[in-house]
Design an enzyme around this catalytic site. Structure first.
Site, PDB file in Angstrom:
ATOM      1  N   GLU A 288      33.356 -15.371  39.990  1.00 54.56           N
ATOM      2  CA  GLU A 288      34.617 -15.410  39.261  1.00 54.56           C
ATOM      3  C   GLU A 288      35.537 -14.280  39.734  1.00 54.56           C
ATOM      4  OE1 GLU A 288      36.970 -14.216  35.922  1.00 54.56           O
ATOM      5  OE2 GLU A 288      34.968 -14.281  35.035  1.00 54.56           O
TER       6      GLU A 288
ATOM      7  N   ARG B  59      39.146 -20.555  33.712  1.00 54.61           N
ATOM      8  CA  ARG B  59      39.263 -19.396  34.614  1.00 54.61           C
ATOM      9  C   ARG B  59      40.058 -19.758  35.882  1.00 54.61           C
ATOM     10  NH1 ARG B  59      37.334 -17.456  30.612  1.00 54.61           N
ATOM     11  NH2 ARG B  59      35.797 -15.784  30.487  1.00 54.61           N
TER      12      ARG B  59
ATOM     13  N   SER C  45      32.463 -10.742  33.501  1.00 47.89           N
ATOM     14  CA  SER C  45      31.637 -11.823  34.055  1.00 47.89           C
ATOM     15  C   SER C  45      31.828 -11.866  35.563  1.00 47.89           C
ATOM     16  CB  SER C  45      32.065 -13.178  33.502  1.00 47.89           C
ATOM     17  OG  SER C  45      31.949 -13.199  32.112  1.00 47.89           O
TER      18      SER C  45
HETATM   19  N1  EPU Z   1      22.893 -15.907  27.625  1.00 43.38           N
HETATM   20  C1  EPU Z   1      21.600 -15.609  28.000  1.00 43.38           C
HETATM   21  N2  EPU Z   1      21.378 -14.455  28.679  1.00 43.38           N
HETATM   22  C2  EPU Z   1      22.364 -13.587  28.993  1.00 43.38           C
HETATM   23  C3  EPU Z   1      23.691 -13.892  28.627  1.00 43.38           C
HETATM   24  C4  EPU Z   1      23.937 -15.078  27.952  1.00 43.38           C
HETATM   25  O1  EPU Z   1      20.672 -16.350  27.720  1.00 43.38           O
HETATM   26  O2  EPU Z   1      22.070 -12.558  29.594  1.00 43.38           O
HETATM   27  C5  EPU Z   1      23.159 -17.125  26.844  1.00 43.38           C
HETATM   28  C6  EPU Z   1      23.462 -16.772  25.405  1.00 43.38           C
HETATM   29  O3  EPU Z   1      22.303 -16.678  24.641  1.00 43.38           O
HETATM   30  C7  EPU Z   1      24.315 -17.924  24.961  1.00 43.38           C
HETATM   31  C8  EPU Z   1      25.068 -18.290  26.211  1.00 43.38           C
HETATM   32  O4  EPU Z   1      24.328 -17.744  27.307  1.00 43.38           O
HETATM   33  O5  EPU Z   1      23.522 -19.023  24.587  1.00 43.38           O
HETATM   34  C9  EPU Z   1      26.506 -17.825  26.223  1.00 43.38           C
HETATM   35  O6  EPU Z   1      26.556 -16.411  26.182  1.00 43.38           O
HETATM   36  P1  EPU Z   1      27.874 -15.603  25.708  1.00 43.38           P
HETATM   37  O7  EPU Z   1      28.297 -16.066  24.372  1.00 43.38           O
HETATM   38  O8  EPU Z   1      27.574 -14.158  25.879  1.00 43.38           O
HETATM   39  O9  EPU Z   1      29.006 -16.074  26.678  1.00 43.38           O
HETATM   40  P2  EPU Z   1      29.060 -16.348  28.251  1.00 43.38           P
HETATM   41  O10 EPU Z   1      29.171 -17.809  28.470  1.00 43.38           O
HETATM   42  O11 EPU Z   1      27.923 -15.652  28.915  1.00 43.38           O
HETATM   43  C10 EPU Z   1      31.674 -16.327  28.388  1.00 43.38           C
HETATM   44  C11 EPU Z   1      32.742 -15.669  29.203  1.00 43.38           C
HETATM   45  C12 EPU Z   1      32.955 -14.221  28.763  1.00 43.38           C
HETATM   46  C13 EPU Z   1      33.351 -14.233  27.297  1.00 43.38           C
HETATM   47  C14 EPU Z   1      32.244 -14.912  26.491  1.00 43.38           C
HETATM   48  C15 EPU Z   1      32.617 -15.078  25.034  1.00 43.38           C
HETATM   49  C16 EPU Z   1      32.695 -16.776  31.363  1.00 43.38           C
HETATM   50  C17 EPU Z   1      32.393 -16.642  32.813  1.00 43.38           C
HETATM   51  N3  EPU Z   1      32.412 -15.718  30.618  1.00 43.38           N
HETATM   52  O12 EPU Z   1      30.438 -15.640  28.654  1.00 43.38           O
HETATM   53  O13 EPU Z   1      34.043 -13.706  29.515  1.00 43.38           O
HETATM   54  O14 EPU Z   1      33.545 -12.909  26.814  1.00 43.38           O
HETATM   55  O15 EPU Z   1      32.020 -16.267  27.018  1.00 43.38           O
HETATM   56  O16 EPU Z   1      33.602 -16.045  24.898  1.00 43.38           O
HETATM   57  O17 EPU Z   1      33.196 -17.818  30.936  1.00 43.38           O
HETATM   58  C18 EPU Z   1      34.742 -12.385  31.376  1.00 43.38           C
HETATM   59  O18 EPU Z   1      35.316 -13.386  31.787  1.00 43.38           O
HETATM   60  O19 EPU Z   1      34.778 -11.295  31.993  1.00 43.38           O
HETATM   61  C19 EPU Z   1      33.952 -12.478  30.144  1.00 43.38           C
HETATM   62  C20 EPU Z   1      33.219 -11.459  29.702  1.00 43.38           C
END
Ligand code: EPU
Length: 344
Positions: free
Chosen positions: A340, A169, A244
Site C-alpha cells: 500500500e 485505498r 498499513s
Molecule cells: N488481524 C489479525 N492479526 C493482525 C492484525 C489483524 O488476525 O495482526 C485480524 C483482526 O483480528 C481482524 C482483522 O484482521 O479480524 C482486521 O483487523 P483490523 O480491524 O486491525 O483492521 P485491518 O484490516 O488490519 C484496516 C486498515 C487500517 C485501519 C483499520 C481500521 C487497510 C490496509 N488497513 O486494517 O488502516 O486503521 O482497518 O479500520 O485497509 C492504514 O491504512 O495505514 C491503516 C492503519
C-alpha cells in the site's frame, strides 16, 4: 524559498529512513510552488516528472535509495469554512495542514464526518490520493472536491468526487493521474448537527462500552478511535512506520472457499463480487507478527505494519523484509499481497 542541495530526508518520512534528496525545497504558497517548478535544476537534464517528488507528511512512502532529483515539501496552510444550509458546512483545508489537527479543528467546531479518521498520520493534501479510510469511513464519503495544479500546464484545476474515481485505498491520483497533478487544497462537506454516528465497526462499539458511553457524540467516537489506534498502531514519532504496509487483498469467492476449507476461522468481508480478507491475519498465520530481522520488524500488535525497529533500517532492508512476507503469504495461502505504501 531556496533550493537546497544534498538534503537529508530522515525527518521527512515517517519510516525515518536516512536518504537524501539531490535538491530540496519547501513551498508555502502556489506562487512559490510554480516558481520552484520553473527553477527545478534537474529540468535541464531530464524534464520528466519522475525527477520531481512532492512530499506531504511523508507517512505513506518508503525511500529505498537517495532521490536523484528535486523533492518539494508542500507546506501550504489554512482552513476556511462556508455554511451552506442549517445542517451542513463546507470546510476547505490547504494541503500542508496536518490531517489529525484538521480533524480535531472540525471536532472542536462540532463538525461531523471525519471523527472515524482521527489520528491517521499525514497531511490533508495526500488524503485523497489513497482515499484514506479507517473504522467504517473513507474520505470519499465526505469529499466534495480538490484543487490541483496541473504540472504540464501549470494551471489550477478542480476535481470533484466522481472525477477522483475513488476506490479502496485508490484514486485517479494513483492511476492515470499519477505524477500529473499536485493537490493544493481539499473541500469536505461536514454536518453541523444531526450527525451520522458510525459505530458499526466492532472495535468502536467495544471501546465506547469501555468508556461507559451510551449515546456517543462525534467527539466520543473520535476518542474511541484514538484509543483503539494508540493501543495497536505504533506512533511514528516513537518507532518508524507507515501504517498499513499492505492492502487487504480481495479474492474470488471460489478462491476464498478453497482457503476457507483449510482455514475455517479466516476472517472475511464481502466486497462486491469478491471477498476481502485481512492481510494482517494472513501475515500473522505465517508467523511474522512480532518477528524481527536485522533492523526491521513486523509489529507485535498489528501484523499489517512493518516498523523500523532499531531506527537504523535502510529502505532497502524494509523493502526486502516486505518481499519475504509477500512470498510466505503466497506460498501458504496462494494469495498475492500488494504493497500500500509508495515505494521510491
Ligand atoms: N488481524 C489479525 N492479526 C493482525 C492484525 C489483524 O488476525 O495482526 C485480524 C483482526 O483480528 C481482524 C482483522 O484482521 O479480524 C482486521 O483487523 P483490523 O480491524 O486491525 O483492521 P485491518 O484490516 O488490519 C484496516 C486498515 C487500517 C485501519 C483499520 C481500521 C487497510 C490496509 N488497513 O486494517 O488502516 O486503521 O482497518 O479500520 O485497509 C492504514 O491504512 O495505514 C491503516 C492503519
Amino acid at each position: 524559498m531556496t533550493i537546497q542541495e544534498n538534503f537529508s530526508l530522515k525527518n521527512h518520512n515517517t519510516f525515518g529512513v536516512d536518504v537524501s534528496a539531490k535538491y530540496f525545497a519547501e513551498v508555502h504558497s502556489v506562487g512559490e510552488l510554480i516558481e520552484v517548478l520553473k527553477q527545478n535544476p534537474t529540468h535541464a537534464l531530464t524534464n520528466t516528472p519522475t525527477q520531481q517528488l512532492f512530499l506531504g507528511g511523508g507517512s505513506n512512502i518508503l525511500f529505498t535509495k537517495n532521490f536523484d532529483g528535486l523533492v518539494i515539501q508542500l507546506d501550504l496552510k489554512g482552513v476556511s469554512e462556508q455554511i451552506i444550509n442549517e445542517n451542513e458546512v463546507l470546510v476547505t483545508a490547504k494541503s500542508g495542514e496536518n490531517w489529525h489537527e484538521f480533524v480535531q479543528f472540525c471536532l472542536n467546531k462540532n463538525y461531523g464526518g471525519l471523527e472515524n479518521l482521527s489520528l491517521i498520520p499525514g497531511n490533508v493534501g495526500t488524503s485523497p490520493m489513497q482515499n484514506i479510510g479507517a473504522y467504517g469511513t473513507e474520505i470519499k464519503d465526505v469529499f466534495v472536491s480538490c484543487k490541483v495544479l496541473n504540472l504540464e500546464t501549470l494551471e489550477i484545476e478542480e476535481f470533484d468526487n466522481e472525477k477522483c474515481r475513488f476506490g479502496y485505498r485508490d484514486s485517479i491520483f494513483k492511476q492515470e493521474g499519477k505524477g500529473k497533478y499536485v493537490i493544493l487544497e481539499v473541500t469536505f462537506k461536514l454536518t453541523t448537527k444531526n450527525h451520522l454516528i458510525k459505530t458499526e465497526y466492532g472495535a468502536i462499539k467495544g471501546e465506547l462500552e469501555k468508556m461507559s458511553v451510551d449515546n456517543p457524540t462525534i467527539q466520543d467516537v473520535s476518542k474511541a478511535v484514538i484509543h483503539i489506534r494508540q493501543s495497536k498502531l505504533p506512533d511514528p514519532k516513537v518507532i518508524g512506520n507507515a501504517g498499513s504496509f499492505f492492502k487487504n487483498p480481495t479474492i474470488s469467492k471460489e478462491r476464498f472457499q478453497e482457503v476457507q476449507i483449510k482455514y475455517p476461522e479466516i476472517p472475511h468481508y464481502p466486497s462486491g463480487d469478491l471477498v476481502k480478507v485481512p492481510a494482517g491475519w494472513l501475515i500473522e498465520q505465517c508467523g511474522w507478527k512480532g518477528k524481527q530481522i536485522g533492523n526491521v520488524a513486523c509489529h507485535n500488535l498489528q501484523a499489517l505494519v512493518i516498523v523500523n525497529a532499531t531506527g537504523n533500517a535502510s529502505g532497502r532492508e524494509i523493502f526486502d523484509f516486505s518481499s519475504l512476507i509477500i512470498d510466505s503469504v503466497k506460498e501458504k495461502f496462494g494469495i498475492e499481497l500488494e504493497r500500500e505504501v509508495n515505494i521510491i
